[in-house]
Design a protein around this motif. Structure first.
Motif, PDB file in Angstrom:
ATOM      1  N   THR A 173     -17.959  16.979 -10.995  1.00 38.13           N
ATOM      2  CA  THR A 173     -17.117  16.641  -9.852  1.00 38.13           C
ATOM      3  C   THR A 173     -16.256  17.808  -9.250  1.00 38.13           C
ATOM      4  OG1 THR A 173     -16.698  14.478 -11.009  1.00 38.13           O
ATOM      5  CG2 THR A 173     -14.930  15.102  -9.431  1.00 38.13           C
ATOM      6  N   LEU A 174     -16.111  17.998  -8.132  1.00 35.74           N
ATOM      7  CA  LEU A 174     -15.267  18.978  -7.601  1.00 35.74           C
ATOM      8  C   LEU A 174     -14.157  18.349  -6.506  1.00 35.74           C
ATOM      9  CD1 LEU A 174     -14.827  22.317  -6.756  1.00 35.74           C
ATOM     10  CD2 LEU A 174     -16.302  21.407  -4.766  1.00 35.74           C
ATOM     11  N   VAL A 175     -12.838  18.471  -6.732  1.00 38.10           N
ATOM     12  CA  VAL A 175     -11.881  17.792  -5.908  1.00 38.10           C
ATOM     13  C   VAL A 175     -11.446  19.213  -5.246  1.00 38.10           C
ATOM     14  CG1 VAL A 175      -9.612  16.864  -6.244  1.00 38.10           C
ATOM     15  CG2 VAL A 175     -11.661  15.852  -7.541  1.00 38.10           C
ATOM     16  N   HIS A 176     -10.932  19.099  -4.102  1.00 37.08           N
ATOM     17  CA  HIS A 176     -10.212  20.140  -3.129  1.00 37.08           C
ATOM     18  C   HIS A 176      -9.217  19.392  -2.369  1.00 37.08           C
ATOM     19  CE1 HIS A 176      -9.150  23.890  -1.327  1.00 37.08           C
ATOM     20  NE2 HIS A 176      -9.454  23.236  -0.008  1.00 37.08           N
TER      21      HIS A 176
ATOM     22  N   GLN B 275      -2.086  15.305   1.634  1.00 37.51           N
ATOM     23  CA  GLN B 275      -2.854  14.069   1.939  1.00 37.51           C
ATOM     24  C   GLN B 275      -4.521  14.066   2.050  1.00 37.51           C
ATOM     25  OE1 GLN B 275      -0.268  15.192   4.123  1.00 37.51           O
ATOM     26  NE2 GLN B 275       1.121  14.342   2.683  1.00 37.51           N
ATOM     27  N   ASN B 276      -4.861  15.150   2.447  1.00 39.08           N
ATOM     28  CA  ASN B 276      -6.258  15.356   2.605  1.00 39.08           C
ATOM     29  C   ASN B 276      -7.076  15.809   1.370  1.00 39.08           C
ATOM     30  OD1 ASN B 276      -4.993  16.218   5.431  1.00 39.08           O
ATOM     31  ND2 ASN B 276      -5.992  14.468   5.370  1.00 39.08           N
ATOM     32  N   LYS B 277      -7.809  14.984   0.961  1.00 40.69           N
ATOM     33  CA  LYS B 277      -8.412  15.384  -0.329  1.00 40.69           C
ATOM     34  C   LYS B 277     -10.170  15.227  -0.140  1.00 40.69           C
ATOM     35  CE  LYS B 277      -8.553  12.905  -4.199  1.00 40.69           C
ATOM     36  NZ  LYS B 277      -8.049  12.154  -5.410  1.00 40.69           N
ATOM     37  N   LEU B 278     -10.877  16.229  -0.651  1.00 43.49           N
ATOM     38  CA  LEU B 278     -12.197  15.990  -0.323  1.00 43.49           C
ATOM     39  C   LEU B 278     -12.820  16.105  -2.084  1.00 43.49           C
ATOM     40  CD1 LEU B 278     -15.035  16.080   0.830  1.00 43.49           C
ATOM     41  CD2 LEU B 278     -15.131  18.518   0.637  1.00 43.49           C
ATOM     42  N   LYS B 279     -13.491  14.886  -2.284  1.00 41.92           N
ATOM     43  CA  LYS B 279     -14.186  14.784  -3.707  1.00 41.92           C
ATOM     44  C   LYS B 279     -15.653  14.943  -3.504  1.00 41.92           C
ATOM     45  CE  LYS B 279     -14.133  11.339  -7.401  1.00 41.92           C
ATOM     46  NZ  LYS B 279     -13.616  10.088  -7.790  1.00 41.92           N
TER      47      LYS B 279
ATOM     48  N   SER C  83      -6.110  10.356   5.445  1.00 46.47           N
ATOM     49  CA  SER C  83      -4.632  10.111   5.715  1.00 46.47           C
ATOM     50  C   SER C  83      -4.286   9.400   4.558  1.00 46.47           C
ATOM     51  CB  SER C  83      -4.539   9.585   7.023  1.00 46.47           C
ATOM     52  OG  SER C  83      -4.996   8.238   6.940  1.00 46.47           O
ATOM     53  N   PRO C  84      -2.868   9.239   4.511  1.00 46.80           N
ATOM     54  CA  PRO C  84      -2.429   8.386   3.344  1.00 46.80           C
ATOM     55  C   PRO C  84      -2.905   6.857   3.631  1.00 46.80           C
ATOM     56  CG  PRO C  84      -0.721   9.625   4.257  1.00 46.80           C
ATOM     57  CD  PRO C  84      -1.775   9.877   5.216  1.00 46.80           C
ATOM     58  N   ARG C  85      -3.602   6.548   4.662  1.00 41.94           N
ATOM     59  CA  ARG C  85      -4.139   5.044   5.036  1.00 41.94           C
ATOM     60  C   ARG C  85      -5.648   5.066   4.915  1.00 41.94           C
ATOM     61  NH1 ARG C  85       0.382   1.517   7.655  1.00 41.94           N
ATOM     62  NH2 ARG C  85       0.730   0.424   5.408  1.00 41.94           N
TER      63      ARG C  85
END
Lengths: 303, 422
Positions: B300-303, B308-312, B345-347
């Motif tokens: 699992t890579l999380v960046h 607010q902007n997260k890529l997993k 985004s948050p939503r």
């Protein structure tokens, strides 16, 4: 089987050698960078302090990582905001698995004890009011009176955990409070041009700073705490800002800028970025710098 | 007396004609009285303010004196500001009531499949979780999850004691748990990024992942580096497997064993990587042999691009080793999934998942060797406590059938609801 016992023995040895690393200093883990800064100011060279929540992130929504669990597990003292600011600290402490760091334990310090809380709900709270704080607004360190209480509590706790260096902790506490007194005097003078002015904010996390500076903040981009801005709320704020001649939209840097920028374009108001925690921006290197920065941002806007 | 009265009359005569001569307007006595009253009230207010400030100043000076004398306790300063804090409700014995939360998962599933299996072509309350937990004492905590559903019986998903303070800083869990196996199987459904579990998890471990009665110990390896952590988990669980899972047989009497090694690297506050290794061993029937083995790898890579902007990016692979020669089946079936999830985004969040799995019991005459699925989804986060998700899935099954599914899911949480850290 021999190999199994060899591995087990090596692990055992590593375990105790890791424990033996503890030297003259005590290890303190704080949930927030601001608390870590206060601990560092009072603990000085006698403590090794770290924090969990990266200051560039919203302290309400942190995902602790395994490294944080290990840090807390190895800590001699765990310092946190208490109340319901950091809901993630419970599973973090659970994962660390040390009973003395758990709520009520001898090696935990709840900094909310004794501070003056604002916006304590008068009625039983409901989620219909948004993600509200059931004990009161927990962003209490942005008013210096509360920082005084927090600093004293930190010095007391450090002295309790590490009585050998108690005198040093009390000495640094006195120096810190003297410096705080001097700064407060200056901040009050700087805030003369701000008193009585009004601004709107993204989230209700500036109530303590606003009270200290005499700034009025009554409306927020979030229609209710924790609920992202809606078109209806933005439309309402357009009218509100125009009617009251408001020129500033305040927000911490970790909130999204889109809604604030949009509102600023429509109303001619200016987005003013403030620091909520130490290290959130390069200019906010410690607590004094954080307050200096916030004051300078506000005074330059309201000049 | 007469002299005094005469003197007063003379004074009045001297004063009154002057004022008349000056042409000044007659005095408005009522107005003057009102102004006088306002001024008096203002003075009273100011006196009160000064008294208050004086008291505050004295408190602060007292606190400062105590500090300088080195005999200060928090209570000295506590006395100065008037705390506005008051408990919302008196805690009393209710403070010992357990934390209670409910989590509802309402799902609509539109499918081309003609099978009348759970949830197909209907709106259903797929799961209603009642979550109850509380500290037992300074050394342990109890957590339980009871699951209701409109197409299943009530199930005890979790009921376990977590015990810390064991020798060597070990942490133990005992009871019905989600064993630490890979990533997707060890989390609750509401923590998944997709509506359904990955196919490889469904096929090998069970439709809802695996939860069994088990005894589990976990331990952080005491290695010196700061940014890399290693946690070992090992456990023994009752035999059998999750609903429709095929890795082990259904006999619960013979235990299965599992171990998991989690390696976590913090590259920075913004980027981290987790690499995991799992080993499982158990039996496919009622005998005492651990003849079925499986290994799993997860990454699992999380960046975070912004707060607010997260890529997993996440992937899991399972490979089995079993003896199915007599049955004419594959001895080493395997499967994987790969997932990409992006928080816009948050939503809003979007993502996709690819599934590949070789069924354990795939008949030789089947046209394909594997099930393959492509998924895409959109998530709307209404608030911290409510979420809506739409997912499309194209499935190509080993038996030759294809299926296109659309899921619509609403997840809401009320009460206290906290997860273990992953």
């Amino acid at each position: 089987m021999k190999h199994f016992f060899a591995v087990l023995g090596a692990l055992w040895a590593l375990h105790f050698s890791a424990g033996a690393v503890k030297a003259e200093t005590i290890r303190v883990v704080a949930t927030l960078s601001t608390f870590a800064d206060l601990v560092e100011k009072i603990g000085g060279e006698d403590v090794e302090v770290s924090f969990v929540a990266p200051p560039r992130f919203n302290p309400h929504f942190i995902e602790p990582r395994p490294g944080d669990v290990l840090k807390v597990r190895r800590a001699d003292l765990f310092v946190h905001a208490g109340l319901d600011l950091e809901p993630w600290r419970y599973p973090l402490v659970d994962a660390a698995g040390k009973s003395e760091l758990r709520p009520g334990g001898q090696r935990e310090l709840d900094l909310s004890q004794g501070v003056r809380l604002l916006e304590v709900p008068a009625q039983v709270p409901t989620r219909a009011a948004g993600d509200i704080h059931i004990y009161g607004n927990p962003h209490y360190w942005l008013i210096p009176d509360n920082v005084r209480v927090m600093a004293v509590a930190i010095a007391e706790k450090l002295s309790e955990v590490d009585p050998v260096h108690s005198e040093a902790y009390q000495g640094r506490l006195r120096a810190f409070l003297d410096e705080l007194d001097r700064r407060v005097e200056k901040w009050r003078q700087d805030a003369q041009g701000i008193r009585g002015k009004e601004a709107v904010a993204y989230h209700n996390d500036l109530v303590y700073l606003a009270e200290f500076l005499g700034l009025r903040v009554a409306q927020y981009l979030e229609p209710k705490p924790g609920i992202p801005p809606t078109p209806r709320q933005i439309q309402f704020l357009e009218g509100y800002i125009a009617e009251r001649g408001i020129g500033a939209i305040l927000q911490a840097s970790f909130y999204p800028r889109g809604s604030s920028d949009s509102l600023a374009r429509k109303t001619g108001a200016e987005v003013v970025l403030l620091c909520q925690n130490v290290g959130e921006r390069p200019e906010c290197g410690d607590y004094f710098a954080l307050m200096d920065y916030n004051l300078s941002q506000l005074t330059s806007h309201f000049r | 007396m007469k002299k005094s009265i005469l003197l007063a009359v003379l004074c009045l005569c001297c004063v009154f004609p002057h004022s008349v001569r000056a042409g000044a307007p007659p005095l408005d006595m009522e107005g003057l009285t009102a102004q006088m009253d306002e001024l008096k009230a203002l003075v009273v207010d100011l006196e009160a303010m000064v008294r208050s400030q004086q008291a505050r100043l004295e408190d602060l000076e007292q606190a400062n004196r105590a500090l300088r004398e080195g005999s200060v306790g928090p209570q000295v300063v506590l006395a100065s500001p008037a705390p506005e804090r008051a408990p919302v409700t008196a805690p009393g014995l209710s403070a010992f009531n357990p934390e209670i939360g409910m989590l509802a998962d309402v799902t609509a599933n539109l499918s081309q499949s003609r099978a009348d299996t759970e949830g197909n072509d209907k709106l259903s309350v797929r799961e209603l979780e009642l979550i109850i937990g509380h500290d037992v004492d300074p050394y342990s905590r109890f957590d339980s999850t009871i699951t209701f559903s409109d197409f299943e019986d009530v199930a005890l998903e979790e009921a376990y004691i977590t015990h810390w303070g064991l020798p060597l800083d070990l942490k133990g869990r005992l009871g019905r748990i989600r064993p630490k196996i890979g990533k997707a199987s060890s989390v609750h459904r509401d923590q998944l990024d997709t509506v359904d579990e990955p196919l490889v998890v469904q096929s090998y471990l069970g439709v809802e992942g695996l939860y069994r009665t088990a005894a589990e110990l976990s331990y952080f390896l005491p290695l010196p580096w700061e940014r890399v952590t290693h946690e070992v988990t090992a456990g023994v669980m009752e035999g059998g497997i999750g609903e429709d899972g095929t890795l082990f047989g259904s006999t619960r009497r013979r235990p299965s064993l599992y171990t998991h090694l989690k390696n976590f690297v913090d590259f920075s506050d913004l980027t981290n990587l987790e690499l995991g290794f799992t080993h499982l061993t158990g039996s496919k029937d009622a005998d005492e042999h651990f003849e079925v083995n499986a290994v799993g790898f997860d990454a699992t890579l999380v960046h975070y691009f912004t707060p607010q902007n997260k890529l997993k990016l996440q992937s899991e692979l399972y490979l089995q080793n079993r003896d199915e020669t007599d049955a004419g089946l594959d001895d080493n079936p395997w499967g994987l999934y790969a997932l990409a999830d992006y928080r816009l985004s948050p939503r809003f969040g979007i993502g996709g998942r690819f599934d590949f799995v070789e069924p354990v019991d795939n008949a030789v005459e089947n046209p394909r060797d594997e099930d393959v699925a492509w998924n895409g989804y959109l998530t709307f986060y209404q608030s911290e406590f409510a979420r809506w998700r739409a997912q499309y899935q194209h499935l190509e099954e080993a038996d030759g059938g294809n299926d296109d599914k659309v899921f619509l899911q609403g997840t809401v949480a009320i009460g206290v609801h906290k997860h273990q850290l992953q």
